[in-house]
Scaffold this motif. Sequence first.
Motif, PDB file in Angstrom:
ATOM      1  N   GLY A  67       0.992  -0.631   0.065  1.00 34.39           N
ATOM      2  CA  GLY A  67       0.044  -0.187   0.030  1.00 34.39           C
ATOM      3  C   GLY A  67       0.829   1.272   0.179  1.00 34.39           C
ATOM      4  O   GLY A  67       2.061   1.173  -0.187  1.00 34.39           O
ATOM      5  N   ASP A  68       0.366   1.920   0.692  1.00 33.69           N
ATOM      6  CA  ASP A  68       0.878   3.608   0.520  1.00 33.69           C
ATOM      7  C   ASP A  68       2.017   3.205   1.554  1.00 33.69           C
ATOM      8  O   ASP A  68       2.185   3.213   2.422  1.00 33.69           O
ATOM      9  CB  ASP A  68       0.176   4.329   1.147  1.00 33.69           C
ATOM     10  N   ARG A  69       3.641   3.895   0.743  1.00 36.66           N
ATOM     11  CA  ARG A  69       4.585   4.226   1.263  1.00 36.66           C
ATOM     12  C   ARG A  69       5.557   5.195   1.959  1.00 36.66           C
ATOM     13  O   ARG A  69       6.669   5.593   1.949  1.00 36.66           O
ATOM     14  CB  ARG A  69       5.661   3.388   0.604  1.00 36.66           C
ATOM     15  N   TRP A  70       4.429   6.833   1.810  1.00 41.17           N
ATOM     16  CA  TRP A  70       4.155   7.923   2.216  1.00 41.17           C
ATOM     17  C   TRP A  70       3.368   8.431   3.124  1.00 41.17           C
ATOM     18  O   TRP A  70       2.965   8.154   4.292  1.00 41.17           O
ATOM     19  CB  TRP A  70       3.764   9.101   0.672  1.00 41.17           C
ATOM     20  N   ILE A  71       3.797   8.597   3.924  1.00 39.42           N
ATOM     21  CA  ILE A  71       3.066   9.664   5.368  1.00 39.42           C
ATOM     22  C   ILE A  71       3.747  11.379   4.979  1.00 39.42           C
ATOM     23  O   ILE A  71       5.213  11.780   4.926  1.00 39.42           O
ATOM     24  CB  ILE A  71       4.499   9.849   6.488  1.00 39.42           C
ATOM     25  N   GLU A  72       2.882  11.852   4.826  1.00 39.62           N
ATOM     26  CA  GLU A  72       3.247  13.250   4.973  1.00 39.62           C
ATOM     27  C   GLU A  72       2.684  14.464   6.359  1.00 39.62           C
ATOM     28  O   GLU A  72       1.959  13.991   7.308  1.00 39.62           O
ATOM     29  CB  GLU A  72       1.942  14.298   3.629  1.00 39.62           C
ATOM     30  N   PHE A  73       3.298  15.359   6.993  1.00 36.90           N
ATOM     31  CA  PHE A  73       2.712  16.275   7.668  1.00 36.90           C
ATOM     32  C   PHE A  73       3.543  17.514   7.285  1.00 36.90           C
ATOM     33  O   PHE A  73       4.609  17.937   6.337  1.00 36.90           O
ATOM     34  CB  PHE A  73       3.095  15.489   8.585  1.00 36.90           C
ATOM     35  N   PRO A  74       2.734  18.515   7.701  1.00 38.70           N
ATOM     36  CA  PRO A  74       2.853  20.255   8.078  1.00 38.70           C
ATOM     37  C   PRO A  74       3.768  20.506   8.567  1.00 38.70           C
ATOM     38  O   PRO A  74       3.547  19.719   9.891  1.00 38.70           O
ATOM     39  CB  PRO A  74       1.496  20.872   8.535  1.00 38.70           C
ATOM     40  N   ILE A  75       4.996  21.512   8.560  1.00 43.16           N
ATOM     41  CA  ILE A  75       5.230  22.399   9.550  1.00 43.16           C
ATOM     42  C   ILE A  75       5.148  23.658  10.369  1.00 43.16           C
ATOM     43  O   ILE A  75       4.559  24.252   9.384  1.00 43.16           O
ATOM     44  CB  ILE A  75       6.744  22.567   9.107  1.00 43.16           C
ATOM     45  N   GLN A  76       4.906  23.331  11.364  1.00 39.32           N
ATOM     46  CA  GLN A  76       4.073  24.526  12.029  1.00 39.32           C
ATOM     47  C   GLN A  76       5.738  25.060  12.428  1.00 39.32           C
ATOM     48  O   GLN A  76       6.030  24.618  13.914  1.00 39.32           O
ATOM     49  CB  GLN A  76       3.750  24.058  13.181  1.00 39.32           C
ATOM     50  N   TRP A  77       5.962  26.213  12.296  1.00 39.25           N
ATOM     51  CA  TRP A  77       7.180  27.277  13.015  1.00 39.25           C
ATOM     52  C   TRP A  77       6.381  28.122  13.851  1.00 39.25           C
ATOM     53  O   TRP A  77       5.373  28.751  14.558  1.00 39.25           O
ATOM     54  CB  TRP A  77       7.750  27.748  11.477  1.00 39.25           C
ATOM     55  N   PRO A  78       7.398  28.407  14.736  1.00 33.54           N
ATOM     56  CA  PRO A  78       6.987  29.564  15.766  1.00 33.54           C
ATOM     57  C   PRO A  78       6.295  30.560  15.469  1.00 33.54           C
ATOM     58  O   PRO A  78       6.870  31.440  14.298  1.00 33.54           O
ATOM     59  CB  PRO A  78       8.148  29.821  16.507  1.00 33.54           C
ATOM     60  N   LEU A  79       5.220  31.022  15.950  1.00 37.57           N
ATOM     61  CA  LEU A  79       4.260  31.695  14.966  1.00 37.57           C
ATOM     62  C   LEU A  79       3.865  32.212  13.939  1.00 37.57           C
ATOM     63  O   LEU A  79       3.259  33.163  13.204  1.00 37.57           O
ATOM     64  CB  LEU A  79       4.962  33.467  15.663  1.00 37.57           C
ATOM     65  N   LYS A  80       3.955  30.695  13.412  1.00 32.78           N
ATOM     66  CA  LYS A  80       3.909  30.472  11.938  1.00 32.78           C
ATOM     67  C   LYS A  80       1.607  29.573  12.131  1.00 32.78           C
ATOM     68  O   LYS A  80       1.798  28.365  13.010  1.00 32.78           O
ATOM     69  CB  LYS A  80       4.464  29.903  11.095  1.00 32.78           C
ATOM     70  N   GLU A  81       0.930  29.568  11.075  1.00 28.63           N
ATOM     71  CA  GLU A  81      -0.348  28.796  11.220  1.00 28.63           C
ATOM     72  C   GLU A  81       0.264  27.455  10.717  1.00 28.63           C
ATOM     73  O   GLU A  81       0.928  27.633   9.072  1.00 28.63           O
ATOM     74  CB  GLU A  81      -0.972  30.068  10.843  1.00 28.63           C
ATOM     75  N   ALA A  82      -0.264  26.036  10.649  1.00 28.42           N
ATOM     76  CA  ALA A  82       0.140  25.614   9.976  1.00 28.42           C
ATOM     77  C   ALA A  82      -0.890  24.750   9.107  1.00 28.42           C
ATOM     78  O   ALA A  82      -1.988  25.232   9.397  1.00 28.42           O
ATOM     79  CB  ALA A  82       0.564  24.077  10.711  1.00 28.42           C
ATOM     80  N   LEU A  83      -0.911  23.800   8.191  1.00 32.78           N
ATOM     81  CA  LEU A  83      -1.967  23.576   6.986  1.00 32.78           C
ATOM     82  C   LEU A  83      -2.329  22.505   7.485  1.00 32.78           C
ATOM     83  O   LEU A  83      -1.438  21.902   9.215  1.00 32.78           O
ATOM     84  CB  LEU A  83      -1.434  23.182   5.944  1.00 32.78           C
ATOM     85  N   SER A  84      -3.694  21.388   7.492  1.00 31.51           N
ATOM     86  CA  SER A  84      -3.643  19.903   8.368  1.00 31.51           C
ATOM     87  C   SER A  84      -3.337  19.317   7.578  1.00 31.51           C
ATOM     88  O   SER A  84      -3.570  19.263   5.902  1.00 31.51           O
ATOM     89  CB  SER A  84      -5.841  20.992   8.833  1.00 31.51           C
ATOM     90  N   VAL A  85      -3.595  17.911   8.216  1.00 26.26           N
ATOM     91  CA  VAL A  85      -3.534  16.633   7.030  1.00 26.26           C
ATOM     92  C   VAL A  85      -4.686  15.783   6.625  1.00 26.26           C
ATOM     93  O   VAL A  85      -6.085  15.881   8.455  1.00 26.26           O
ATOM     94  CB  VAL A  85      -3.123  15.394   7.788  1.00 26.26           C
ATOM     95  N   VAL A  86      -5.873  16.358   5.795  1.00 25.21           N
ATOM     96  CA  VAL A  86      -6.579  15.763   5.080  1.00 25.21           C
ATOM     97  C   VAL A  86      -6.642  13.584   4.679  1.00 25.21           C
ATOM     98  O   VAL A  86      -5.600  13.928   3.629  1.00 25.21           O
ATOM     99  CB  VAL A  86      -7.497  16.526   4.818  1.00 25.21           C
TER     100      VAL A  86
END
Length: 356
Positions: free
Chosen positions: A89-108
């Motif tokens: 199956g899927d062999r990849w994982i994605e995640f957003p990077i949330q730096w200090p004082l920066k808004e991050a995207l979501s995993v959907v």
Amino acid sequence: MVMVFYGNNGKSNPVSMESRVEHQTKNQITYDIHLPSDLGMLYKVRLGLQSLENSISQLSLRHFKIQNISTLDTFSLTINKILPLSLNGDRWIEFPIQWPLKEALSVVTYHLTVFSRNILSERNSVRMTACIYGTHGDTGDRSLLQSLQNVQHGEENESFLVVDAVELGELDKIVLLISSKTDCKLHIKKLHVKEAAKEHPTYVFEVNEQFSVDANKPNIEREIPRSFAIRGDKQNNDIDNNLNKEGSQARNATEYTIKVYTGDKRGAGTDANVHIILYGTEDKSEVFHLSQSLERQNPFERGKVDTFKIKTKKLGSLRSIEIGHDGKGFASGWFLEKVQITDAASNSLYCFNCNR
């Protein structure tokens, strides 16, 4: 293991971790990675196995930490997953990077539905991946056929797949890569993509192609642009015409005359709803629903020419068009010979041959 880094200005090439080990203990590996400075602020990472033929049969990921050695800004995330996520199956994982004082995207979670006559019967010999593109990047090449053991079957030969990714924003295209161990033909009608947690929008990508796959030739690559989006009753669908522009938009509008030539062969006509997008050197148009033919009440009949007039913003010189239909109606098949478009402002004539 490889990683792909996404920044505000683009993404990196896949970075192999094998030769970048700086420090290693029993449960932790530290890598030293130098990324191109023009990536801008990083907002997403995709990591996983380059291929399932890798010498590592499984990769256990517990924790991820990244630090900018210039600013010392640090991001860390607990993962606790094993790759591949399922057998073949899927062999990849994605995640957003949330730096200090920066808004991050979501995993959907995205649901990708493939409408095909024979995709299930060919799944043991054909290898196919899809890369979904949006305003926030792409998913990378995700395996389609290897995950078909978990699909749900609909009445119209639908194959239902799941893709977990950092939110992509507005979707605009899908790139398919197809290869096979044996010579075969694979027919794909269309693709639908939507977020699992939302009823709308559903993004529709019309393919309507039979792929002749040769085992001795390289991958077949097809870029499928978005045909339209279904956004529900409370929102305007992309296929709604919006000609009532006011103010400066109305003053800058240009009228185009579109002549659509339906082929003269058996079954060439269609009763489906046809739409078109114009692409110019300066901009692209909205999606127009071609329903009001100047010649006849029922457009797109065999061997006929239908004329439509639309108004949109100035596009510059036309370089391409996107035309398709929603597959609805008693006779939804269509053989389109060509499309001729006249720009009223410049009196320029453009001809786009189709013959399919």
